[in-house]
Design a protein around this motif. Structure first.
Motif, PDB file in Angstrom:
ATOM      1  N   VAL A  35       0.792  -1.364  -0.082  1.00 22.36           N
ATOM      2  CA  VAL A  35       0.094   0.056  -0.157  1.00 22.36           C
ATOM      3  C   VAL A  35       0.746   1.276  -0.090  1.00 22.36           C
ATOM      4  N   ILE A  36       0.581   2.221  -0.836  1.00 27.28           N
ATOM      5  CA  ILE A  36       1.220   3.387  -0.814  1.00 27.28           C
ATOM      6  C   ILE A  36       0.604   4.450  -0.345  1.00 27.28           C
ATOM      7  N   LYS A  37       1.101   5.130   0.759  1.00 30.28           N
ATOM      8  CA  LYS A  37       0.221   6.212   1.490  1.00 30.28           C
ATOM      9  C   LYS A  37       0.519   7.617   1.055  1.00 30.28           C
ATOM     10  N   LEU A  38      -0.358   8.386   0.233  1.00 28.46           N
ATOM     11  CA  LEU A  38      -0.104   9.785  -0.175  1.00 28.46           C
ATOM     12  C   LEU A  38      -1.216  10.641   0.446  1.00 28.46           C
ATOM     13  N   ALA A  39      -1.405  10.412   1.573  1.00 27.11           N
ATOM     14  CA  ALA A  39      -2.699  11.045   2.435  1.00 27.11           C
ATOM     15  C   ALA A  39      -2.280  11.966   3.636  1.00 27.11           C
ATOM     16  N   SER A  40      -1.201  11.764   4.187  1.00 29.53           N
ATOM     17  CA  SER A  40      -0.945  12.459   5.410  1.00 29.53           C
ATOM     18  C   SER A  40       0.203  13.350   5.579  1.00 29.53           C
ATOM     19  N   ASN A  41       0.839  13.728   4.190  1.00 24.31           N
ATOM     20  CA  ASN A  41       1.764  14.940   4.209  1.00 24.31           C
ATOM     21  C   ASN A  41       3.089  14.446   4.770  1.00 24.31           C
ATOM     22  N   GLU A  42       3.331  13.322   4.832  1.00 31.21           N
ATOM     23  CA  GLU A  42       4.666  12.702   5.429  1.00 31.21           C
ATOM     24  C   GLU A  42       5.909  12.912   4.385  1.00 31.21           C
ATOM     25  N   ASN A  43       7.002  12.817   5.207  1.00 29.79           N
ATOM     26  CA  ASN A  43       8.105  13.006   4.332  1.00 29.79           C
ATOM     27  C   ASN A  43       8.541  12.005   3.023  1.00 29.79           C
ATOM     28  N   PRO A  44       8.476  12.323   1.839  1.00 32.61           N
ATOM     29  CA  PRO A  44       8.613  11.329   0.847  1.00 32.61           C
ATOM     30  C   PRO A  44       9.760  10.307   0.922  1.00 32.61           C
ATOM     31  N   LEU A  45      10.997  10.938   1.489  1.00 29.42           N
ATOM     32  CA  LEU A  45      12.163  10.133   1.885  1.00 29.42           C
ATOM     33  C   LEU A  45      12.177   9.369   3.260  1.00 29.42           C
ATOM     34  N   GLY A  46      11.124   9.526   4.020  1.00 31.36           N
ATOM     35  CA  GLY A  46      11.110   8.698   5.301  1.00 31.36           C
ATOM     36  C   GLY A  46      11.929   9.545   6.402  1.00 31.36           C
ATOM     37  N   THR A  47      12.495   8.711   7.218  1.00 26.77           N
ATOM     38  CA  THR A  47      13.557   9.208   8.143  1.00 26.77           C
ATOM     39  C   THR A  47      14.849   9.369   8.034  1.00 26.77           C
ATOM     40  N   SER A  48      15.477  10.429   8.274  1.00 32.66           N
ATOM     41  CA  SER A  48      16.970  10.568   8.086  1.00 32.66           C
ATOM     42  C   SER A  48      17.659   9.384   8.347  1.00 32.66           C
ATOM     43  N   PRO A  49      18.752   8.995   7.760  1.00 35.39           N
ATOM     44  CA  PRO A  49      19.654   7.849   8.096  1.00 35.39           C
ATOM     45  C   PRO A  49      20.448   8.373   9.265  1.00 35.39           C
ATOM     46  N   VAL A  50      20.912   9.637   9.440  1.00 34.35           N
ATOM     47  CA  VAL A  50      21.305  10.192  10.657  1.00 34.35           C
ATOM     48  C   VAL A  50      20.436  10.092  11.726  1.00 34.35           C
ATOM     49  N   VAL A  51      19.362  10.431  11.540  1.00 36.08           N
ATOM     50  CA  VAL A  51      18.580  10.253  13.011  1.00 36.08           C
ATOM     51  C   VAL A  51      18.123   8.940  13.149  1.00 36.08           C
ATOM     52  N   GLN A  52      17.833   7.785  12.057  1.00 37.77           N
ATOM     53  CA  GLN A  52      17.797   6.439  12.368  1.00 37.77           C
ATOM     54  C   GLN A  52      18.817   5.783  13.244  1.00 37.77           C
ATOM     55  N   GLN A  53      20.342   6.300  12.944  1.00 34.25           N
ATOM     56  CA  GLN A  53      21.455   5.920  13.654  1.00 34.25           C
ATOM     57  C   GLN A  53      21.249   6.378  15.079  1.00 34.25           C
ATOM     58  N   ALA A  54      20.954   7.756  15.273  1.00 36.76           N
ATOM     59  CA  ALA A  54      20.941   8.502  16.484  1.00 36.76           C
ATOM     60  C   ALA A  54      20.050   7.503  17.490  1.00 36.76           C
ATOM     61  N   LEU A  55      18.916   7.206  16.808  1.00 36.40           N
ATOM     62  CA  LEU A  55      17.943   6.229  17.597  1.00 36.40           C
ATOM     63  C   LEU A  55      18.328   5.002  18.020  1.00 36.40           C
ATOM     64  N   ALA A  56      19.055   4.489  16.979  1.00 39.53           N
ATOM     65  CA  ALA A  56      19.707   3.082  17.432  1.00 39.53           C
ATOM     66  C   ALA A  56      20.513   3.181  18.594  1.00 39.53           C
ATOM     67  N   GLU A  57      21.465   4.126  18.390  1.00 38.65           N
ATOM     68  CA  GLU A  57      22.547   4.302  19.469  1.00 38.65           C
ATOM     69  C   GLU A  57      22.090   4.635  20.761  1.00 38.65           C
ATOM     70  N   ASN A  58      20.874   5.351  20.922  1.00 34.45           N
ATOM     71  CA  ASN A  58      20.416   5.603  22.381  1.00 34.45           C
ATOM     72  C   ASN A  58      19.326   4.756  22.652  1.00 34.45           C
ATOM     73  N   ALA A  59      18.552   3.848  21.905  1.00 34.57           N
ATOM     74  CA  ALA A  59      17.509   3.051  22.095  1.00 34.57           C
ATOM     75  C   ALA A  59      17.437   2.552  23.437  1.00 34.57           C
ATOM     76  N   ALA A  60      18.710   2.243  24.224  1.00 28.31           N
ATOM     77  CA  ALA A  60      18.843   1.736  25.534  1.00 28.31           C
ATOM     78  C   ALA A  60      18.322   2.659  26.558  1.00 28.31           C
ATOM     79  N   LEU A  61      18.086   3.953  26.240  1.00 33.97           N
ATOM     80  CA  LEU A  61      17.826   5.190  27.143  1.00 33.97           C
ATOM     81  C   LEU A  61      16.397   5.219  27.450  1.00 33.97           C
ATOM     82  N   ALA A  62      15.647   4.379  26.570  1.00 34.13           N
ATOM     83  CA  ALA A  62      14.262   4.334  26.427  1.00 34.13           C
ATOM     84  C   ALA A  62      13.525   4.082  28.009  1.00 34.13           C
ATOM     85  N   PHE A  63      14.419   3.727  28.929  1.00 28.34           N
ATOM     86  CA  PHE A  63      13.757   3.509  30.104  1.00 28.34           C
ATOM     87  C   PHE A  63      13.837   4.848  31.030  1.00 28.34           C
ATOM     88  N   ARG A  64      14.413   5.821  30.278  1.00 30.46           N
ATOM     89  CA  ARG A  64      14.718   7.283  31.191  1.00 30.46           C
ATOM     90  C   ARG A  64      13.664   8.147  30.914  1.00 30.46           C
TER      91      ARG A  64
END
Length: 372
Positions: A35-64
């Protein structure tokens, strides 16, 4: 006692926000694999790889718990925009900041809020929930803004005036000179709130925004979001650039941990990734031009847009209406936004996708028309 009858009088007939359809919902409804979603004005490129890396590196902080008030993110936003840190209020999406401004600035049963019609439904919903009268002036037929009609709604009890630019669902953006004139003509007690959720997509922002001149306008607040240009819609992160006295009051009353620790980390990383912003702007500009050319060749009317979406009217002689097109595309695995809730039954809003999504959308529209 029937406790149901003891709730606030605004609640029983309250109309909830109507979101776009979800991918999983359509996949299950029609038994589709993709399914292709063109209804909610989301970014056509998804989430930045730089942001994805930052989230992965800090996922362990989710308990804080996040630091209350997100001072690191506030500082990063302030430096990014060149504004005082005390002007920044972050929220769980800019929706939370809208709610805060209404609750802090408008007095229940006394004040009123003005806006155009159609406009973002949360302006009306949160005003109603707070017991504040909400007044609207219809847009011009071409979706430009009739300023005199809006100002005619204002009086000595008008607490807030909401203006969205670029506007949704049209993508129309008034000039900075028009906004300046509005700010100077509003009653002295009225705060002009300019919702700039899509301003990041405007090529010449100084020509359409007062943000770089905010010091000249003590009665103006600005709303921005990480959901669109920065691809963080799922993390819910937005902010206001407010007069510092209002920023102080909003920070006092807002929920202390509404912005989670990973959203804060993502926001800081997103602001630093200029390459992703540049790539997104290019993808939106090229995709918007492609969609306009292809749809106009099929007889649709495509309204000019400064945003990452386009407003499209059905061909005058089409043997189908907007609802039929929406349904036909859903069956083909493509979600676009019907605009009945905006009182635009002959129109649809289409988010600019990536190159492949845009081509698949156009192919599906041509197939639908051939079988209409």
């Amino acid at each position: 006692m029937d406790l149901q009858k003891t709730v606030r009088p605004q609640v029983p007939d309250f109309e909830p926000y109507s979101p776009g359809l979800a991918i999983e919902e359509i996949r299950e409804r029609y038994g589709l694999g993709r399914v292709i979603k063109l209804a909610s004005n989301e970014n056509p490129l998804g989430t930045s790889p730089v942001v994805q890396q930052a989230l992965a590196e800090n996922a362990a902080l989710a308990f804080r718990y996040a630091q209350a008030g997100t001072p690191r993110l506030n500082r990063a936003i302030a430096e990014h925009l060149g504004v005082p840190e005390g002007a920044i209020v972050t929220g769980n999406g800019s929706d939370e900041v809208i709610d805060l401004i209404v609750r802090v600035k408008a007095r229940p049963g006394v004040d009123n809020v003005i806006a155009f019609k159609p406009s973002f439904s949360l302006y009306r919903l949160q005003s109603k929930l707070c017991g504040v009268e909400f007044r609207q002036a219809p847009l011009n037929a071409d979706f430009s803004f009739p300023w005199d009609d809006l100002l005619a709604l204002a009086d000595e009890n008008t607490a807030l005036c909401f203006v969205t630019t670029p506007d949704n669902p049209s993508g129309y953006a008034p000039t900075a000179a028009e906004l300046e004139a509005l700010a100077r003509r509003l009653p002295p007690q009225c705060l002009l709130v300019i919702d700039e959720a899509y301003m990041d997509f405007v090529e010449d922002q100084d020509a359409h925004s007062l943000l770089s001149r905010r010091d000249e306008f003590p009665n103006v607040a600005f709303l921005r979001t990480f959901s669109k240009m920065y691809g963080l819609a799922g993390l819910r992160l937005g902010y206001g650039v407010l007069p510092e006295w209002l920023g102080d009051y909003c920070r006092r009353v807002k929920l202390p941990f509404s912005v989670n620790v990973l959203a804060e980390i993502a926001g800081i990383a997103a602001l630093a990734d200029r390459d992703f912003v540049c790539a997104t702007r290019t993808a939106v500009c090229e995709g918007r031009s492609y969609l306009r050319t292809e749809l106009e060749s099929m007889g649709f009317r495509v309204h000019p847009s400064h945003a990452n979406f386009i407003l499209v009217d059905m061909p005058a002689d089409a043997p189908f209406d907007a609802s039929a097109l929406v349904e036909g595309l859903l069956r083909r695995g493509i979600i676009i936004r019907p605009l009945g809730s905006y009182s635009l039954p002959r129109s649809v809003r289409i988010t600019v996708g990536d190159g492949e999504e845009n081509r698949e959308f156009i192919r599906a529209v041509r197939e639908f028309i051939a079988n209409a």
